[in-house]
Design an enzyme around this catalytic site. Sequence first.
Site, PDB file in Angstrom:
ATOM      1  N   LEU A   1     -15.652  89.458  -0.413  1.00 23.73           N
ATOM      2  CA  LEU A   1     -15.237  89.630   0.977  1.00 23.73           C
ATOM      3  C   LEU A   1     -13.808  89.167   1.218  1.00 23.73           C
ATOM      4  O   LEU A   1     -13.520  88.443   2.168  1.00 23.73           O
ATOM      5  CB  LEU A   1     -16.201  88.893   1.907  1.00 23.73           C
ATOM      6  CG  LEU A   1     -17.615  89.483   1.962  1.00 23.73           C
ATOM      7  CD1 LEU A   1     -18.506  88.650   2.855  1.00 23.73           C
ATOM      8  CD2 LEU A   1     -17.573  90.935   2.432  1.00 23.73           C
ATOM      9  N   ALA A   2     -12.893  89.590   0.334  1.00 21.33           N
ATOM     10  CA  ALA A   2     -11.473  89.424   0.628  1.00 21.33           C
ATOM     11  C   ALA A   2     -11.061  90.613   1.508  1.00 21.33           C
ATOM     12  O   ALA A   2     -11.903  91.379   1.973  1.00 21.33           O
ATOM     13  CB  ALA A   2     -10.673  89.372  -0.662  1.00 21.33           C
TER      14      ALA A   2
ATOM     15  N   ASN B   1     -20.866  87.303  -1.126  1.00 18.27           N
ATOM     16  CA  ASN B   1     -19.651  86.649  -1.598  1.00 18.27           C
ATOM     17  C   ASN B   1     -20.038  85.346  -2.264  1.00 18.27           C
ATOM     18  O   ASN B   1     -20.988  84.661  -1.827  1.00 18.27           O
ATOM     19  CB  ASN B   1     -18.694  86.382  -0.432  1.00 18.27           C
ATOM     20  CG  ASN B   1     -17.300  86.014  -0.915  1.00 18.27           C
ATOM     21  OD1 ASN B   1     -16.507  86.888  -1.248  1.00 18.27           O
ATOM     22  ND2 ASN B   1     -16.995  84.718  -0.957  1.00 18.27           N
TER      23      ASN B   1
ATOM     24  N   ASN C   1      -8.361  96.252  -9.591  1.00 20.67           N
ATOM     25  CA  ASN C   1      -7.277  96.784 -10.427  1.00 20.67           C
ATOM     26  C   ASN C   1      -7.477  96.390 -11.888  1.00 20.67           C
ATOM     27  O   ASN C   1      -6.609  95.774 -12.496  1.00 20.67           O
ATOM     28  CB  ASN C   1      -5.924  96.243  -9.936  1.00 20.67           C
ATOM     29  CG  ASN C   1      -5.149  97.293  -9.146  1.00 20.67           C
ATOM     30  OD1 ASN C   1      -5.422  98.486  -9.242  1.00 20.67           O
ATOM     31  ND2 ASN C   1      -4.203  96.839  -8.352  1.00 20.67           N
TER      32      ASN C   1
ATOM     33  N   SER D   1      -6.526 102.898  -3.854  1.00 19.77           N
ATOM     34  CA  SER D   1      -5.143 102.680  -3.451  1.00 19.77           C
ATOM     35  C   SER D   1      -4.964 102.922  -1.960  1.00 19.77           C
ATOM     36  O   SER D   1      -5.576 103.810  -1.383  1.00 19.77           O
ATOM     37  CB  SER D   1      -4.201 103.616  -4.216  1.00 19.77           C
ATOM     38  OG  SER D   1      -2.864 103.421  -3.799  1.00 19.77           O
TER      39      SER D   1
ATOM     40  N   GLY E   1      -4.000  99.873   0.039  1.00 20.29           N
ATOM     41  CA  GLY E   1      -3.859  98.552   0.647  1.00 20.29           C
ATOM     42  C   GLY E   1      -4.882  98.319   1.748  1.00 20.29           C
ATOM     43  O   GLY E   1      -5.900  99.010   1.858  1.00 20.29           O
TER      44      GLY E   1
ATOM     45  N   LYS F   1      -5.300 105.210 -12.010  1.00 18.72           N
ATOM     46  CA  LYS F   1      -4.796 104.247 -11.018  1.00 18.72           C
ATOM     47  C   LYS F   1      -3.618 103.463 -11.591  1.00 18.72           C
ATOM     48  O   LYS F   1      -2.638 103.180 -10.889  1.00 18.72           O
ATOM     49  CB  LYS F   1      -5.916 103.291 -10.594  1.00 18.72           C
ATOM     50  CG  LYS F   1      -5.489 102.154  -9.642  1.00 18.72           C
ATOM     51  CD  LYS F   1      -4.858 102.693  -8.366  1.00 18.72           C
ATOM     52  CE  LYS F   1      -4.788 101.687  -7.240  1.00 18.72           C
ATOM     53  NZ  LYS F   1      -4.223 100.390  -7.511  1.00 18.72           N
TER      54      LYS F   1
ATOM     55  N   HIS G   1      -0.668 105.693 -11.452  1.00 16.78           N
ATOM     56  CA  HIS G   1      -0.269 105.725 -10.033  1.00 16.78           C
ATOM     57  C   HIS G   1       0.608 104.522  -9.705  1.00 16.78           C
ATOM     58  O   HIS G   1       1.666 104.652  -9.100  1.00 16.78           O
ATOM     59  CB  HIS G   1      -1.528 105.720  -9.158  1.00 16.78           C
ATOM     60  CG  HIS G   1      -1.291 105.350  -7.726  1.00 16.78           C
ATOM     61  ND1 HIS G   1      -1.099 104.042  -7.311  1.00 16.78           N
ATOM     62  CD2 HIS G   1      -1.188 106.101  -6.599  1.00 16.78           C
ATOM     63  CE1 HIS G   1      -0.906 104.013  -6.009  1.00 16.78           C
ATOM     64  NE2 HIS G   1      -0.960 105.237  -5.548  1.00 16.78           N
ATOM     65  N   ASN G   2       0.166 103.338 -10.131  1.00 18.29           N
ATOM     66  CA  ASN G   2       0.929 102.129  -9.828  1.00 18.29           C
ATOM     67  C   ASN G   2       2.268 102.105 -10.568  1.00 18.29           C
ATOM     68  O   ASN G   2       3.260 101.603 -10.052  1.00 18.29           O
ATOM     69  CB  ASN G   2       0.114 100.883 -10.179  1.00 18.29           C
ATOM     70  CG  ASN G   2      -0.958 100.591  -9.143  1.00 18.29           C
ATOM     71  OD1 ASN G   2      -1.411 101.488  -8.442  1.00 18.29           O
ATOM     72  ND2 ASN G   2      -1.377  99.356  -9.039  1.00 18.29           N
TER      73      ASN G   2
ATOM     74  N   GLU H   1       4.460 104.208  -8.647  1.00 16.87           N
ATOM     75  CA  GLU H   1       4.791 103.424  -7.446  1.00 16.87           C
ATOM     76  C   GLU H   1       5.944 102.462  -7.743  1.00 16.87           C
ATOM     77  O   GLU H   1       6.896 102.352  -6.952  1.00 16.87           O
ATOM     78  CB  GLU H   1       3.550 102.659  -6.994  1.00 16.87           C
ATOM     79  CG  GLU H   1       3.731 101.759  -5.793  1.00 16.87           C
ATOM     80  CD  GLU H   1       2.480 100.943  -5.530  1.00 16.87           C
ATOM     81  OE1 GLU H   1       2.601  99.709  -5.370  1.00 16.87           O
ATOM     82  OE2 GLU H   1       1.371 101.532  -5.502  1.00 16.87           O
TER      83      GLU H   1
ATOM     84  N   ARG I   1      12.611  94.405 -11.925  1.00 13.24           N
ATOM     85  CA  ARG I   1      11.932  93.290 -11.261  1.00 13.24           C
ATOM     86  C   ARG I   1      12.113  92.003 -12.071  1.00 13.24           C
ATOM     87  O   ARG I   1      12.321  90.925 -11.495  1.00 13.24           O
ATOM     88  CB  ARG I   1      10.440  93.595 -11.089  1.00 13.24           C
ATOM     89  CG  ARG I   1      10.148  94.730 -10.132  1.00 13.24           C
ATOM     90  CD  ARG I   1       8.685  94.770  -9.743  1.00 13.24           C
ATOM     91  NE  ARG I   1       8.373  95.924  -8.910  1.00 13.24           N
ATOM     92  CZ  ARG I   1       7.242  96.075  -8.235  1.00 13.24           C
ATOM     93  NH1 ARG I   1       6.311  95.132  -8.293  1.00 13.24           N
ATOM     94  NH2 ARG I   1       7.021  97.144  -7.506  1.00 13.24           N
TER      95      ARG I   1
END
Length: 483
Positions: free
Chosen positions: A11-12, A33, A103, A129, A131, A184, A187-188, A191, A288
Amino acid sequence: MSKADIGLIGLAVMGENLILNMESKGFTVACFNRTVSKVDDFINGRAKGKKIIGCHSIEELVANLKTPRKIMLMVKAGTAVDAFIDMVLPHLENGDIIIDGGNSHFPDTIHRTEYVESKGKLYIGTGVSGGEEGALLGPSIMPGGSPPAWVHVKPIFQAICAKTDAGEPCCEWVGENGAGHFVKMVHNGIEYGDMQLICEIYQMMKDGLGMSNKEMHDCFAQWYEGELNSYLIEITRDILGFKDKDGSEVIDLILDTAGQKGTGKWTAIEALNQGQPLTLIGEAVFARCLSALKEERVKASKVLRGPKSKFRGDKAKFLNDLQQALYASKIISYAQGYQLMRAAAAEYKWNLNYGGIALMWRGGCIIRSVFLGKIKEAYTKKPKLENLLLDPFFKTAIRKAQSSWRRVVTNAVKLGIPMPAITSALAFYDGYRSERLPANLLQAQRDYFGAHTYERVDKPRGEFFHTNWTGHGGQTAASTYTV
């Protein structure tokens, strides 16, 4: 309350919002949780009065589920996923389904699928994806794993996912075992590339052209209305126009150092493993890393000198060049990402639907853009397209942008403004379109110092030769291998 259609552990932010999304689409959801107080807080807060069942144990969660039971894990990737799989498995029956919506690294999902299937249960590793907002209102969902599980989760996933303007769900079955989490991951990686490209354009506007945040905001707002229409352009526009309560422009108050949590790095590493030149995404990851060396950069800025020239051209024309360079580089980013997916599909024996993947990314996810519709069209016309650059639409787009692209890179070098992703994208394009590259010299060097042999242009592929370059090295060659 009747039994739940699906259970969710964790439950985040993402877990809570996915539960609320599912409930809003008519599904009853059971939740659990590890910190049980969070269950009570949720049930008495955001979930109050809704068809959501709070559970205080795994046993209670399982008891409240319809069969075949579907339990979705929204926990931190890594050992927590394995721990919950082992906690849940003893309470399930054959044919029940465990879903990992975090992820996770795709090799882990390959192993977990095999492990869970060996226990008679089914497993799905799905990329999610979009958010916090996407989880609540409609994310892009990329499921893969045990194929028989798809029919049972499809109604839920396709109900809660984002939809295209035509109403198509941004969720479809990707492939076996780790395919969903692999897509995924790519995809990231894309991104990472998209964000770095936009950041390089921002730095050129700010430091090269001396534009104010308001001017940049207006420029990105204009670009958003055209071929660059995308979520990341939209939020860049909003960020550049955002002011604090005291009127200060927030973008200028943010420390210029970024981290990278793994998925971009994983994409670059897998590209190396597959021998695929994902140069742009690799540069985005390294950018980065370089930004994180803040203290070193501050010291270096005081002693290392670059050019002192200023931009003296036509600012309006150069802004058009920047737009075209960004668009062309974006094409390269996706072309490279799709290259990696094609290589991995062959390696792991996945039957990936490349047009369908573009459709899944059309809505809900971070890289959503109108641009993806053209990728969908390209792979619909030619499912076995070798590279996006060979599609007529993208070939024409690159041709149109190429002069602008080269002017941007030239000016970046002259002004001493780093544009690693845009520059590497152009270098990739020039390399990909080259019939002959200097690897012949590289092979000669390897044969000279290590007798590693080489192939010849006047002989059939697969025949290898060694030259005694020094006259005293002998004719014995090392076994042939690729480096």
